[in-house]
Enzyme design. Structure first.
Site, PDB file in Angstrom:
ATOM      1  N   GLY A 131       3.446   5.197 -25.820  1.00 48.59           N
ATOM      2  CA  GLY A 131       2.200   5.332 -25.055  1.00 48.59           C
ATOM      3  C   GLY A 131       0.970   4.753 -25.739  1.00 48.59           C
ATOM      4  O   GLY A 131      -0.024   4.438 -25.088  1.00 48.59           O
ATOM      5  N   SER A 132       1.009   4.622 -27.044  1.00 48.58           N
ATOM      6  CA  SER A 132      -0.162   4.188 -27.815  1.00 48.58           C
ATOM      7  C   SER A 132      -0.553   2.740 -27.497  1.00 48.58           C
ATOM      8  O   SER A 132       0.286   1.833 -27.562  1.00 48.58           O
ATOM      9  CB  SER A 132       0.166   4.356 -29.310  1.00 48.58           C
ATOM     10  OG  SER A 132      -0.484   3.381 -30.091  1.00 48.58           O
ATOM     11  N   ALA A 133      -1.827   2.530 -27.171  1.00 50.98           N
ATOM     12  CA  ALA A 133      -2.289   1.192 -26.776  1.00 50.98           C
ATOM     13  C   ALA A 133      -2.058   0.135 -27.869  1.00 50.98           C
ATOM     14  O   ALA A 133      -1.501  -0.934 -27.590  1.00 50.98           O
ATOM     15  CB  ALA A 133      -3.755   1.231 -26.351  1.00 50.98           C
ATOM     16  N   ARG A 163       1.553  -0.718 -27.984  1.00 45.72           N
ATOM     17  CA  ARG A 163       1.979  -1.536 -26.839  1.00 45.72           C
ATOM     18  C   ARG A 163       1.626  -3.004 -27.059  1.00 45.72           C
ATOM     19  O   ARG A 163       2.384  -3.908 -26.706  1.00 45.72           O
ATOM     20  CB  ARG A 163       1.326  -1.011 -25.550  1.00 45.72           C
ATOM     21  CG  ARG A 163       1.951   0.287 -25.056  1.00 45.72           C
ATOM     22  CD  ARG A 163       1.356   0.692 -23.708  1.00 45.72           C
ATOM     23  NE  ARG A 163       0.273   1.654 -23.820  1.00 45.72           N
ATOM     24  CZ  ARG A 163      -0.976   1.456 -23.430  1.00 45.72           C
ATOM     25  NH1 ARG A 163      -1.329   0.302 -22.892  1.00 45.72           N
ATOM     26  NH2 ARG A 163      -1.879   2.403 -23.557  1.00 45.72           N
TER      27      ARG A 163
END
Ligand code: GSH
Length: 209
Positions: free
Chosen positions: A9-11, A14
């Site tokens: 989930g971590s930007a 990603r």
């Protein structure tokens, strides 16, 4: 093998996942559950004393800061320099966007949303305006351009789309920023590994519901 410590989930994680796909390099994925405090365990702090994800280990090199990892992957493993051009003028623009993303666009996103999510603090309208201003800056940079730093996809797009898709997922209305919307659609369609970004966003979204 390249070990990659991350959470889907971590930007910033990603952004690195998409970059690895774009470069065509394999990452040995190692999940770090922040909510369980995995990042504060001695074995992880030994690798990265700042205890942030993403973190990469390639041979003797321990590296964190997503944009530094992205640049390394292209420079070390990229077959061409198109994602991070060697030409100083082109690279300067990519760098400007990378720093803008870290210091302004993503920073303002976190400043507005994270206290609400993680500390149940009330929304701060001043911080909301700052976010709107930042997306407005991006909208201006994109005027008359296909991609964020010229006519082809670069690391600038990959880091920025990880951020803008986070805004989108958080419910921020992008419709007032037509250049951003158009570029966002282009990135969704053309960024290698965009499906990994989508999968991560589905996890990220849980914090906003
Ligand atoms: N600027 C860094 C990057 O782009 O890599 C930000 C990294 C970051 O703050 N990651 C968060 C984290 O690891 C998760 S998205 N937080 C745990 C901590 O700081 O202890």
């Amino acid at each position: 093998t390249i070990d990659f410590y991350y959470l889907p989930g971590s930007a910033p994680c990603r952004a690195v996942l998409m970059t690895a796909k774009a470069v065509g390099v394999e990452l040995n994925l190692k999940l770090v559950n922040l909510l369980a405090g995995d990042h504060l365990k001695p074995e992880f702090v030994k690798i990265n004393p700042q205890h942030t994800i993403p973190t990469m280990v390639d041979g003797d090199l321990n590296l964190w800061e997503s944009r530094a990892i992205m640049a390394y992957l292209v420079e070390k493993y990229g077959k061409t320099d198109s994602l991070y051009p060697k030409d100083p003028t082109k690279r300067a623009v990519v760098n400007q966007r990378l720093y803008f993303d870290m210091g302004t666009l993503y920073d303002r996103f976190g400043t507005y949303y994270y206290p609400q999510i993680f500390a149940k603090a009330p929304a701060n309208p001043e911080n909301f305006k700052k976010m709107e201003e930042a997306v407005g800056f991006l909208n201006t940079f994109l005027d008359g351009q296909t991609y964020a730093a010229g006519e082809s996809l670069t690391l600038a797009d990959i880091t920025l789309v990880a951020t803008i898709s986070s805004y989108d997922t958080a419910g921020f209305d992008l419709s007032k920023y037509p250049n951003v919307e158009k570029w966002y659609a282009k990135c969704k369609a053309t960024t290698p590994g965009y499906d990994l970004n989508e999968a991560g966003l589905a996890e990220f979204k849980k914090f906003f519901s």
